[in-house]
Design an enzyme around this catalytic site. Sequence first.
Site, mmCIF file in Angstrom:
data_model
loop_
_atom_site.group_PDB
_atom_site.id
_atom_site.type_symbol
_atom_site.label_atom_id
_atom_site.label_comp_id
_atom_site.label_asym_id
_atom_site.label_seq_id
_atom_site.Cartn_x
_atom_site.Cartn_y
_atom_site.Cartn_z
ATOM 1 N N LYS A 161 -46.961 -8.688 11.148
ATOM 2 C CA LYS A 161 -46.270 -8.227 9.932
ATOM 3 C C LYS A 161 -47.203 -8.349 8.726
ATOM 4 C CE LYS A 161 -41.732 -9.088 11.875
ATOM 5 N NZ LYS A 161 -40.521 -9.900 12.011
ATOM 6 N N GLN A 195 -38.593 -15.637 9.907
ATOM 7 C CA GLN A 195 -38.686 -15.213 11.306
ATOM 8 C C GLN A 195 -37.688 -15.988 12.170
ATOM 9 O OE1 GLN A 195 -40.517 -12.643 12.306
ATOM 10 N NE2 GLN A 195 -39.967 -12.820 14.442
ATOM 11 N N ASP A 219 -35.132 -8.024 5.814
ATOM 12 C CA ASP A 219 -34.618 -7.960 7.185
ATOM 13 C C ASP A 219 -33.229 -7.333 7.228
ATOM 14 O OD1 ASP A 219 -36.110 -8.809 9.380
ATOM 15 O OD2 ASP A 219 -35.952 -10.912 8.810
HETATM 16 N N1 GUN Z 1 -36.998 -12.078 15.534
HETATM 17 C C1 GUN Z 1 -36.947 -11.013 16.371
HETATM 18 N N2 GUN Z 1 -36.813 -9.876 15.658
HETATM 19 C C2 GUN Z 1 -36.775 -10.228 14.359
HETATM 20 C C3 GUN Z 1 -36.661 -9.500 13.148
HETATM 21 O O1 GUN Z 1 -36.550 -8.263 13.116
HETATM 22 N N3 GUN Z 1 -36.683 -10.237 12.016
HETATM 23 C C4 GUN Z 1 -36.784 -11.591 12.018
HETATM 24 N N4 GUN Z 1 -36.774 -12.216 10.864
HETATM 25 N N5 GUN Z 1 -36.884 -12.291 13.123
HETATM 26 C C5 GUN Z 1 -36.881 -11.616 14.291
#
Ligand code: GUN
Length: 313
Positions: free
Chosen positions: A53, A97, A120
């Site tokens: 990311k 995350q 998110d």
């Molecule tokens: N863990 C798995 N997919 C995601 C996501 O799209 N965002 C976040 N914050 N954690 C995740």
Amino acid sequence: MSARILNGNEIRDQIKSEVSAELKQLQESGIRPGLAVILVGNNPASEIYTRNKVKSCESLGIYSERLILPETTKTEELLIRVEELNRREEIDGILVQLPLPSQVDSKRVLLAVDPQKDVDGFHPVNLGNLLSQRPGLVPCTPAGILEILKRSGIPIEGQRAVVIGRSDIVGKPVALLLMHHNATVTICHSRTRDLPAVCREGDILVAALGKAGMVTAQYVKPGATVIDVGISQLTQLADVERFFSGNAKRMEEFEKKGATLIGDVDPASVMPVAGAITPVPGGVGPLTIAMLMVNTVRAARLRRAAYPAPVPS
Ligand code: GUN
């Protein structure tokens, strides 16, 4: 017959070049969007996801930082960090995350993120905005799935869509998005009776159940579009042989690395029946990060009334 492969990497590149053009525009107005990613603990997959990311931000010229906190971090400590980021002017997006370690109250943490910075789209305010079709930030993976369908020319309106999985992150929001695009949507889950028969009604089948290779040909209506959201690592030879025995490239990858990826769909079984399918890797995954970039730019605009964000379709 073999299904058309919907290439997520190509669509990601398209979207990233659109984001890049938008960033140039914002830059002319002196705006540089910023993303903060919080990683708690040592989950290897989360480590890779968060690194990717940040890398994606760097490739586009979005400011980014990754805050790494120990596995033992308590809810209160995390809340303080989130509050700090909420207050910082140069941070437009905050991503915590998931999954968080078990001692952390994840719902409290997600609730603490300023909804305007919630890239998110997991905050109840944004989920409510999605439900009632107001402008807001939409969860990245569901938004990415809609981009794949639209940009690949897959019709949605009037189609039967079946979603396997009812998570807050994927299943529920993607079902809402498909419904808002006038599909007739069924959400299935672990208690659904005769799951294969229900799935076979789908012109669009979204597999987001988190079980490696579970969706086989018997789940798929001939000609259907199959979107595979799952991602699992196969590390046992017997499993790799079960799914990929006829696939020299995969067998070779497994020999070299000791693992290979698979989604929720058994590709060898489904490919001859489906009309189109997203591969794993290289399908939905790349879109999740692309949409995070879109959301970060969107959040930067939303916080500045003079640069209003377009309402998402
Ligand atoms: N863990 C798995 N997919 C995601 C996501 O799209 N965002 C976040 N914050 N954690 C995740």
